[in-house]
Design a protein around this motif. Sequence first.
Motif, PDB file in Angstrom:
ATOM      1  N   TRP A 145       0.843  -1.202   0.000  1.00  0.00           N
ATOM      2  CA  TRP A 145       0.000   0.000   0.000  1.00  0.00           C
ATOM      3  C   TRP A 145       0.879   1.254   0.000  1.00  0.00           C
ATOM      4  N   LEU A 146       1.904   1.246   0.856  1.00  0.00           N
ATOM      5  CA  LEU A 146       2.766   2.435   0.965  1.00  0.00           C
ATOM      6  C   LEU A 146       3.556   2.659  -0.320  1.00  0.00           C
ATOM      7  N   GLU A 147       3.957   1.566  -0.954  1.00  0.00           N
ATOM      8  CA  GLU A 147       4.738   1.740  -2.192  1.00  0.00           C
ATOM      9  C   GLU A 147       3.915   2.419  -3.279  1.00  0.00           C
ATOM     10  N   SER A 148       2.583   2.264  -3.205  1.00  0.00           N
ATOM     11  CA  SER A 148       1.808   2.960  -4.233  1.00  0.00           C
ATOM     12  C   SER A 148       1.232   4.295  -3.739  1.00  0.00           C
ATOM     13  N   HIS A 149       1.413   4.643  -2.465  1.00  0.00           N
ATOM     14  CA  HIS A 149       0.871   5.928  -1.995  1.00  0.00           C
ATOM     15  C   HIS A 149       1.924   6.869  -1.413  1.00  0.00           C
ATOM     16  N   ALA A 150       3.005   6.304  -0.872  1.00  0.00           N
ATOM     17  CA  ALA A 150       4.008   7.166  -0.219  1.00  0.00           C
ATOM     18  C   ALA A 150       5.168   7.419  -1.179  1.00  0.00           C
ATOM     19  N   SER A 151       5.863   8.546  -0.989  1.00  0.00           N
ATOM     20  CA  SER A 151       7.037   8.820  -1.835  1.00  0.00           C
ATOM     21  C   SER A 151       8.152   7.851  -1.425  1.00  0.00           C
TER      22      SER A 151
ATOM     23  N   ALA B 115      11.344   8.391  -0.769  1.00  0.00           N
ATOM     24  CA  ALA B 115      12.174   8.820   0.373  1.00  0.00           C
ATOM     25  C   ALA B 115      11.406   8.671   1.683  1.00  0.00           C
ATOM     26  N   SER B 116      10.097   9.006   1.663  1.00  0.00           N
ATOM     27  CA  SER B 116       9.355   8.905   2.930  1.00  0.00           C
ATOM     28  C   SER B 116       9.224   7.433   3.334  1.00  0.00           C
ATOM     29  N   TYR B 117       9.125   6.535   2.342  1.00  0.00           N
ATOM     30  CA  TYR B 117       9.071   5.108   2.677  1.00  0.00           C
ATOM     31  C   TYR B 117      10.396   4.674   3.311  1.00  0.00           C
ATOM     32  N   ARG B 118      11.495   5.063   2.659  1.00  0.00           N
ATOM     33  CA  ARG B 118      12.819   4.598   3.110  1.00  0.00           C
ATOM     34  C   ARG B 118      13.166   5.168   4.490  1.00  0.00           C
ATOM     35  N   VAL B 119      12.880   6.464   4.677  1.00  0.00           N
ATOM     36  CA  VAL B 119      13.338   7.123   5.915  1.00  0.00           C
ATOM     37  C   VAL B 119      12.324   6.978   7.055  1.00  0.00           C
ATOM     38  N   TRP B 120      11.046   6.867   6.729  1.00  0.00           N
ATOM     39  CA  TRP B 120      10.037   6.881   7.797  1.00  0.00           C
ATOM     40  C   TRP B 120       9.273   5.561   7.924  1.00  0.00           C
ATOM     41  N   TRP B 121       8.553   5.198   6.855  1.00  0.00           N
ATOM     42  CA  TRP B 121       7.634   4.075   6.976  1.00  0.00           C
ATOM     43  C   TRP B 121       8.369   2.749   7.171  1.00  0.00           C
ATOM     44  N   GLU B 122       9.419   2.518   6.370  1.00  0.00           N
ATOM     45  CA  GLU B 122      10.102   1.228   6.516  1.00  0.00           C
ATOM     46  C   GLU B 122      10.725   1.067   7.907  1.00  0.00           C
ATOM     47  N   PRO B 123      11.458   2.100   8.415  1.00  0.00           N
ATOM     48  CA  PRO B 123      11.980   1.932   9.786  1.00  0.00           C
ATOM     49  C   PRO B 123      10.879   1.696  10.814  1.00  0.00           C
ATOM     50  N   MET B 124       9.707   2.317  10.586  1.00  0.00           N
ATOM     51  CA  MET B 124       8.605   2.119  11.532  1.00  0.00           C
ATOM     52  C   MET B 124       8.121   0.658  11.485  1.00  0.00           C
TER      53      MET B 124
END
Length: 441
Positions: free
Chosen positions: A138-144, A146-155
């Motif tokens: 879901w995030l890969e198709s909605h989040a940028s 960089a925001s995935y790499r720096v924020w969502w994935e670490p979370m």
Amino acid sequence: MRVGIIGAGAAGLAAGYDLARAGNAVVIFEAAPFAGGQAATIEVGGGRLELGYHHLFTNDTAMIELMDELGIGGSLRWVPSTVGTYAGGKIYPFVTPMDLLRFSAMPFRDRVNLGLVTLRLQRHRDWKILEGVTAREWLESHASRASYRVWWEPMLRGKFGRFHDQVGMPWLWGKIQTRVKSRKGLFGREMLGYPVHSFDEIFTTLIAQVLKRGGAVRLSCPVKRVVVEDGRAVGVEIESGGVRTTERFDAILSTVPSFEFPKLVDLPEDYRKKLAAVHYLAAVVVILELKSPLTGTYWMNIADRSVPFLGVIEHTNLMPPDLYGGSHVVYLTNYLDRADPMFKMSQTELVDTYLPHLSKFNPKFERSWVKRVHYNAVSAAQPIIGPGYSQRIPSHQTPIDRLWLANTTQIYPEDRGTNYSVRMGREVARMIRAAGDTTAR
Ligand SMILES: Cc1cc2nc3c(=O)[nH]c(=O)nc-3n(C[C@H](O)[C@H](O)[C@H](O)COP(=O)(O)OP(=O)(O)OC[C@H]3O[C@@H](n4cnc5c(N)ncnc54)[C@H](O)[C@@H]3O)c2cc1C
């Protein structure tokens, strides 16, 4: 009815309380020498402290209502939380939504994207629409990117380690909903709750209520087998001093993890497969009692893979150190596979691995600050619930007559937590009573 309950954690005790109040004879068997399960406590500086960091959110209504009902609602303290992220060698506070705009670990346009995606999830009401995909998809198709790499994935990694790409989207949706509901207004501070005498007060009060109604809670008493006769659960086998005895019951509720349950009883293959399909992560927690505060933050996510733990939770930035004899209490936490070598490391090995990294959070930190260390390993800390789970969730009523199951894999779409174990324990108690009434007729 005589009801046997396996496990004296939040679910087992809440169920036992309701069943005892309804006039049933309740016996709760607990393998550990203490009650509380994953939310059990130890003595620290004259106070009690959870072996794994615990707090409540404002929408944890089942727990809040239970505390009120038990007459201990006044013990609950609501405190503004301080949250931060450690990334690129720096601590970024995330106390108000404005902090997001100052999060220079990623470009400005990605911070805006992060804000918009979060807002979209806050406003989304129907989790069922999100059920078919993983959070990552879901995030890969909605989040940028960089925001995935720096924020969502670490979370996601912070909670699910190497299984971060397998968790279903309802988990992320639920997290965002909970955190928003715990804020006072969209731009307000998040409020977290904590029972000032620790979660132990809740468990001790529940036990007292069970005992008062003629029930029993047997600690250090692991159940070895559920006894089944003619397809019906009729008792449990326990072992004491090398001797096995059977206690007979009209209904049995097990609250043990899904990978333990089939060791207690032979189950039809369909049901066993449903249990085996959910993988659990273990948690390894090192608790430090320090002479000085480490950070100014209660909850710090680590978005830096060079740090060998996933979170720093400084409990005494939520509750005052004088509850713990003046010690500053810091949890260093990791969620990992039970097969991970870190799960088998001793307390000393973990401390030697972790401590050199603490100066990243406070350059003044010295080993001499450490007054005492405690260690806790939980094997069934976090079930990994994948996409489409509503179709695969094991039922509370097992295929064996009068045998019930209530464990954290049956909490959905919310993430597991003491609140939901209480809600589930009470719900299954109601189901057991209803089934008992039908059989009695
Ligand atoms: C590190 C960590 C942090 C957490 N933080 C929070 C938080 O901030 N807020 C929150 O609300 N929740 C939190 N949780 C989750 C919460 O603690 C659990 O979801 C909840 O306590 C689960 O309760 P339970 O009764 O369902 O299961 P458990 O607590 O696992 O209870 C099951 C019990 O069964 C016993 N048992 C197992 N086998 C047998 C046997 N054969 N015979 C007898 N007894 C047996 C076990 O010893 C255990 O006591 C956290 C959990 C962890 C690990």
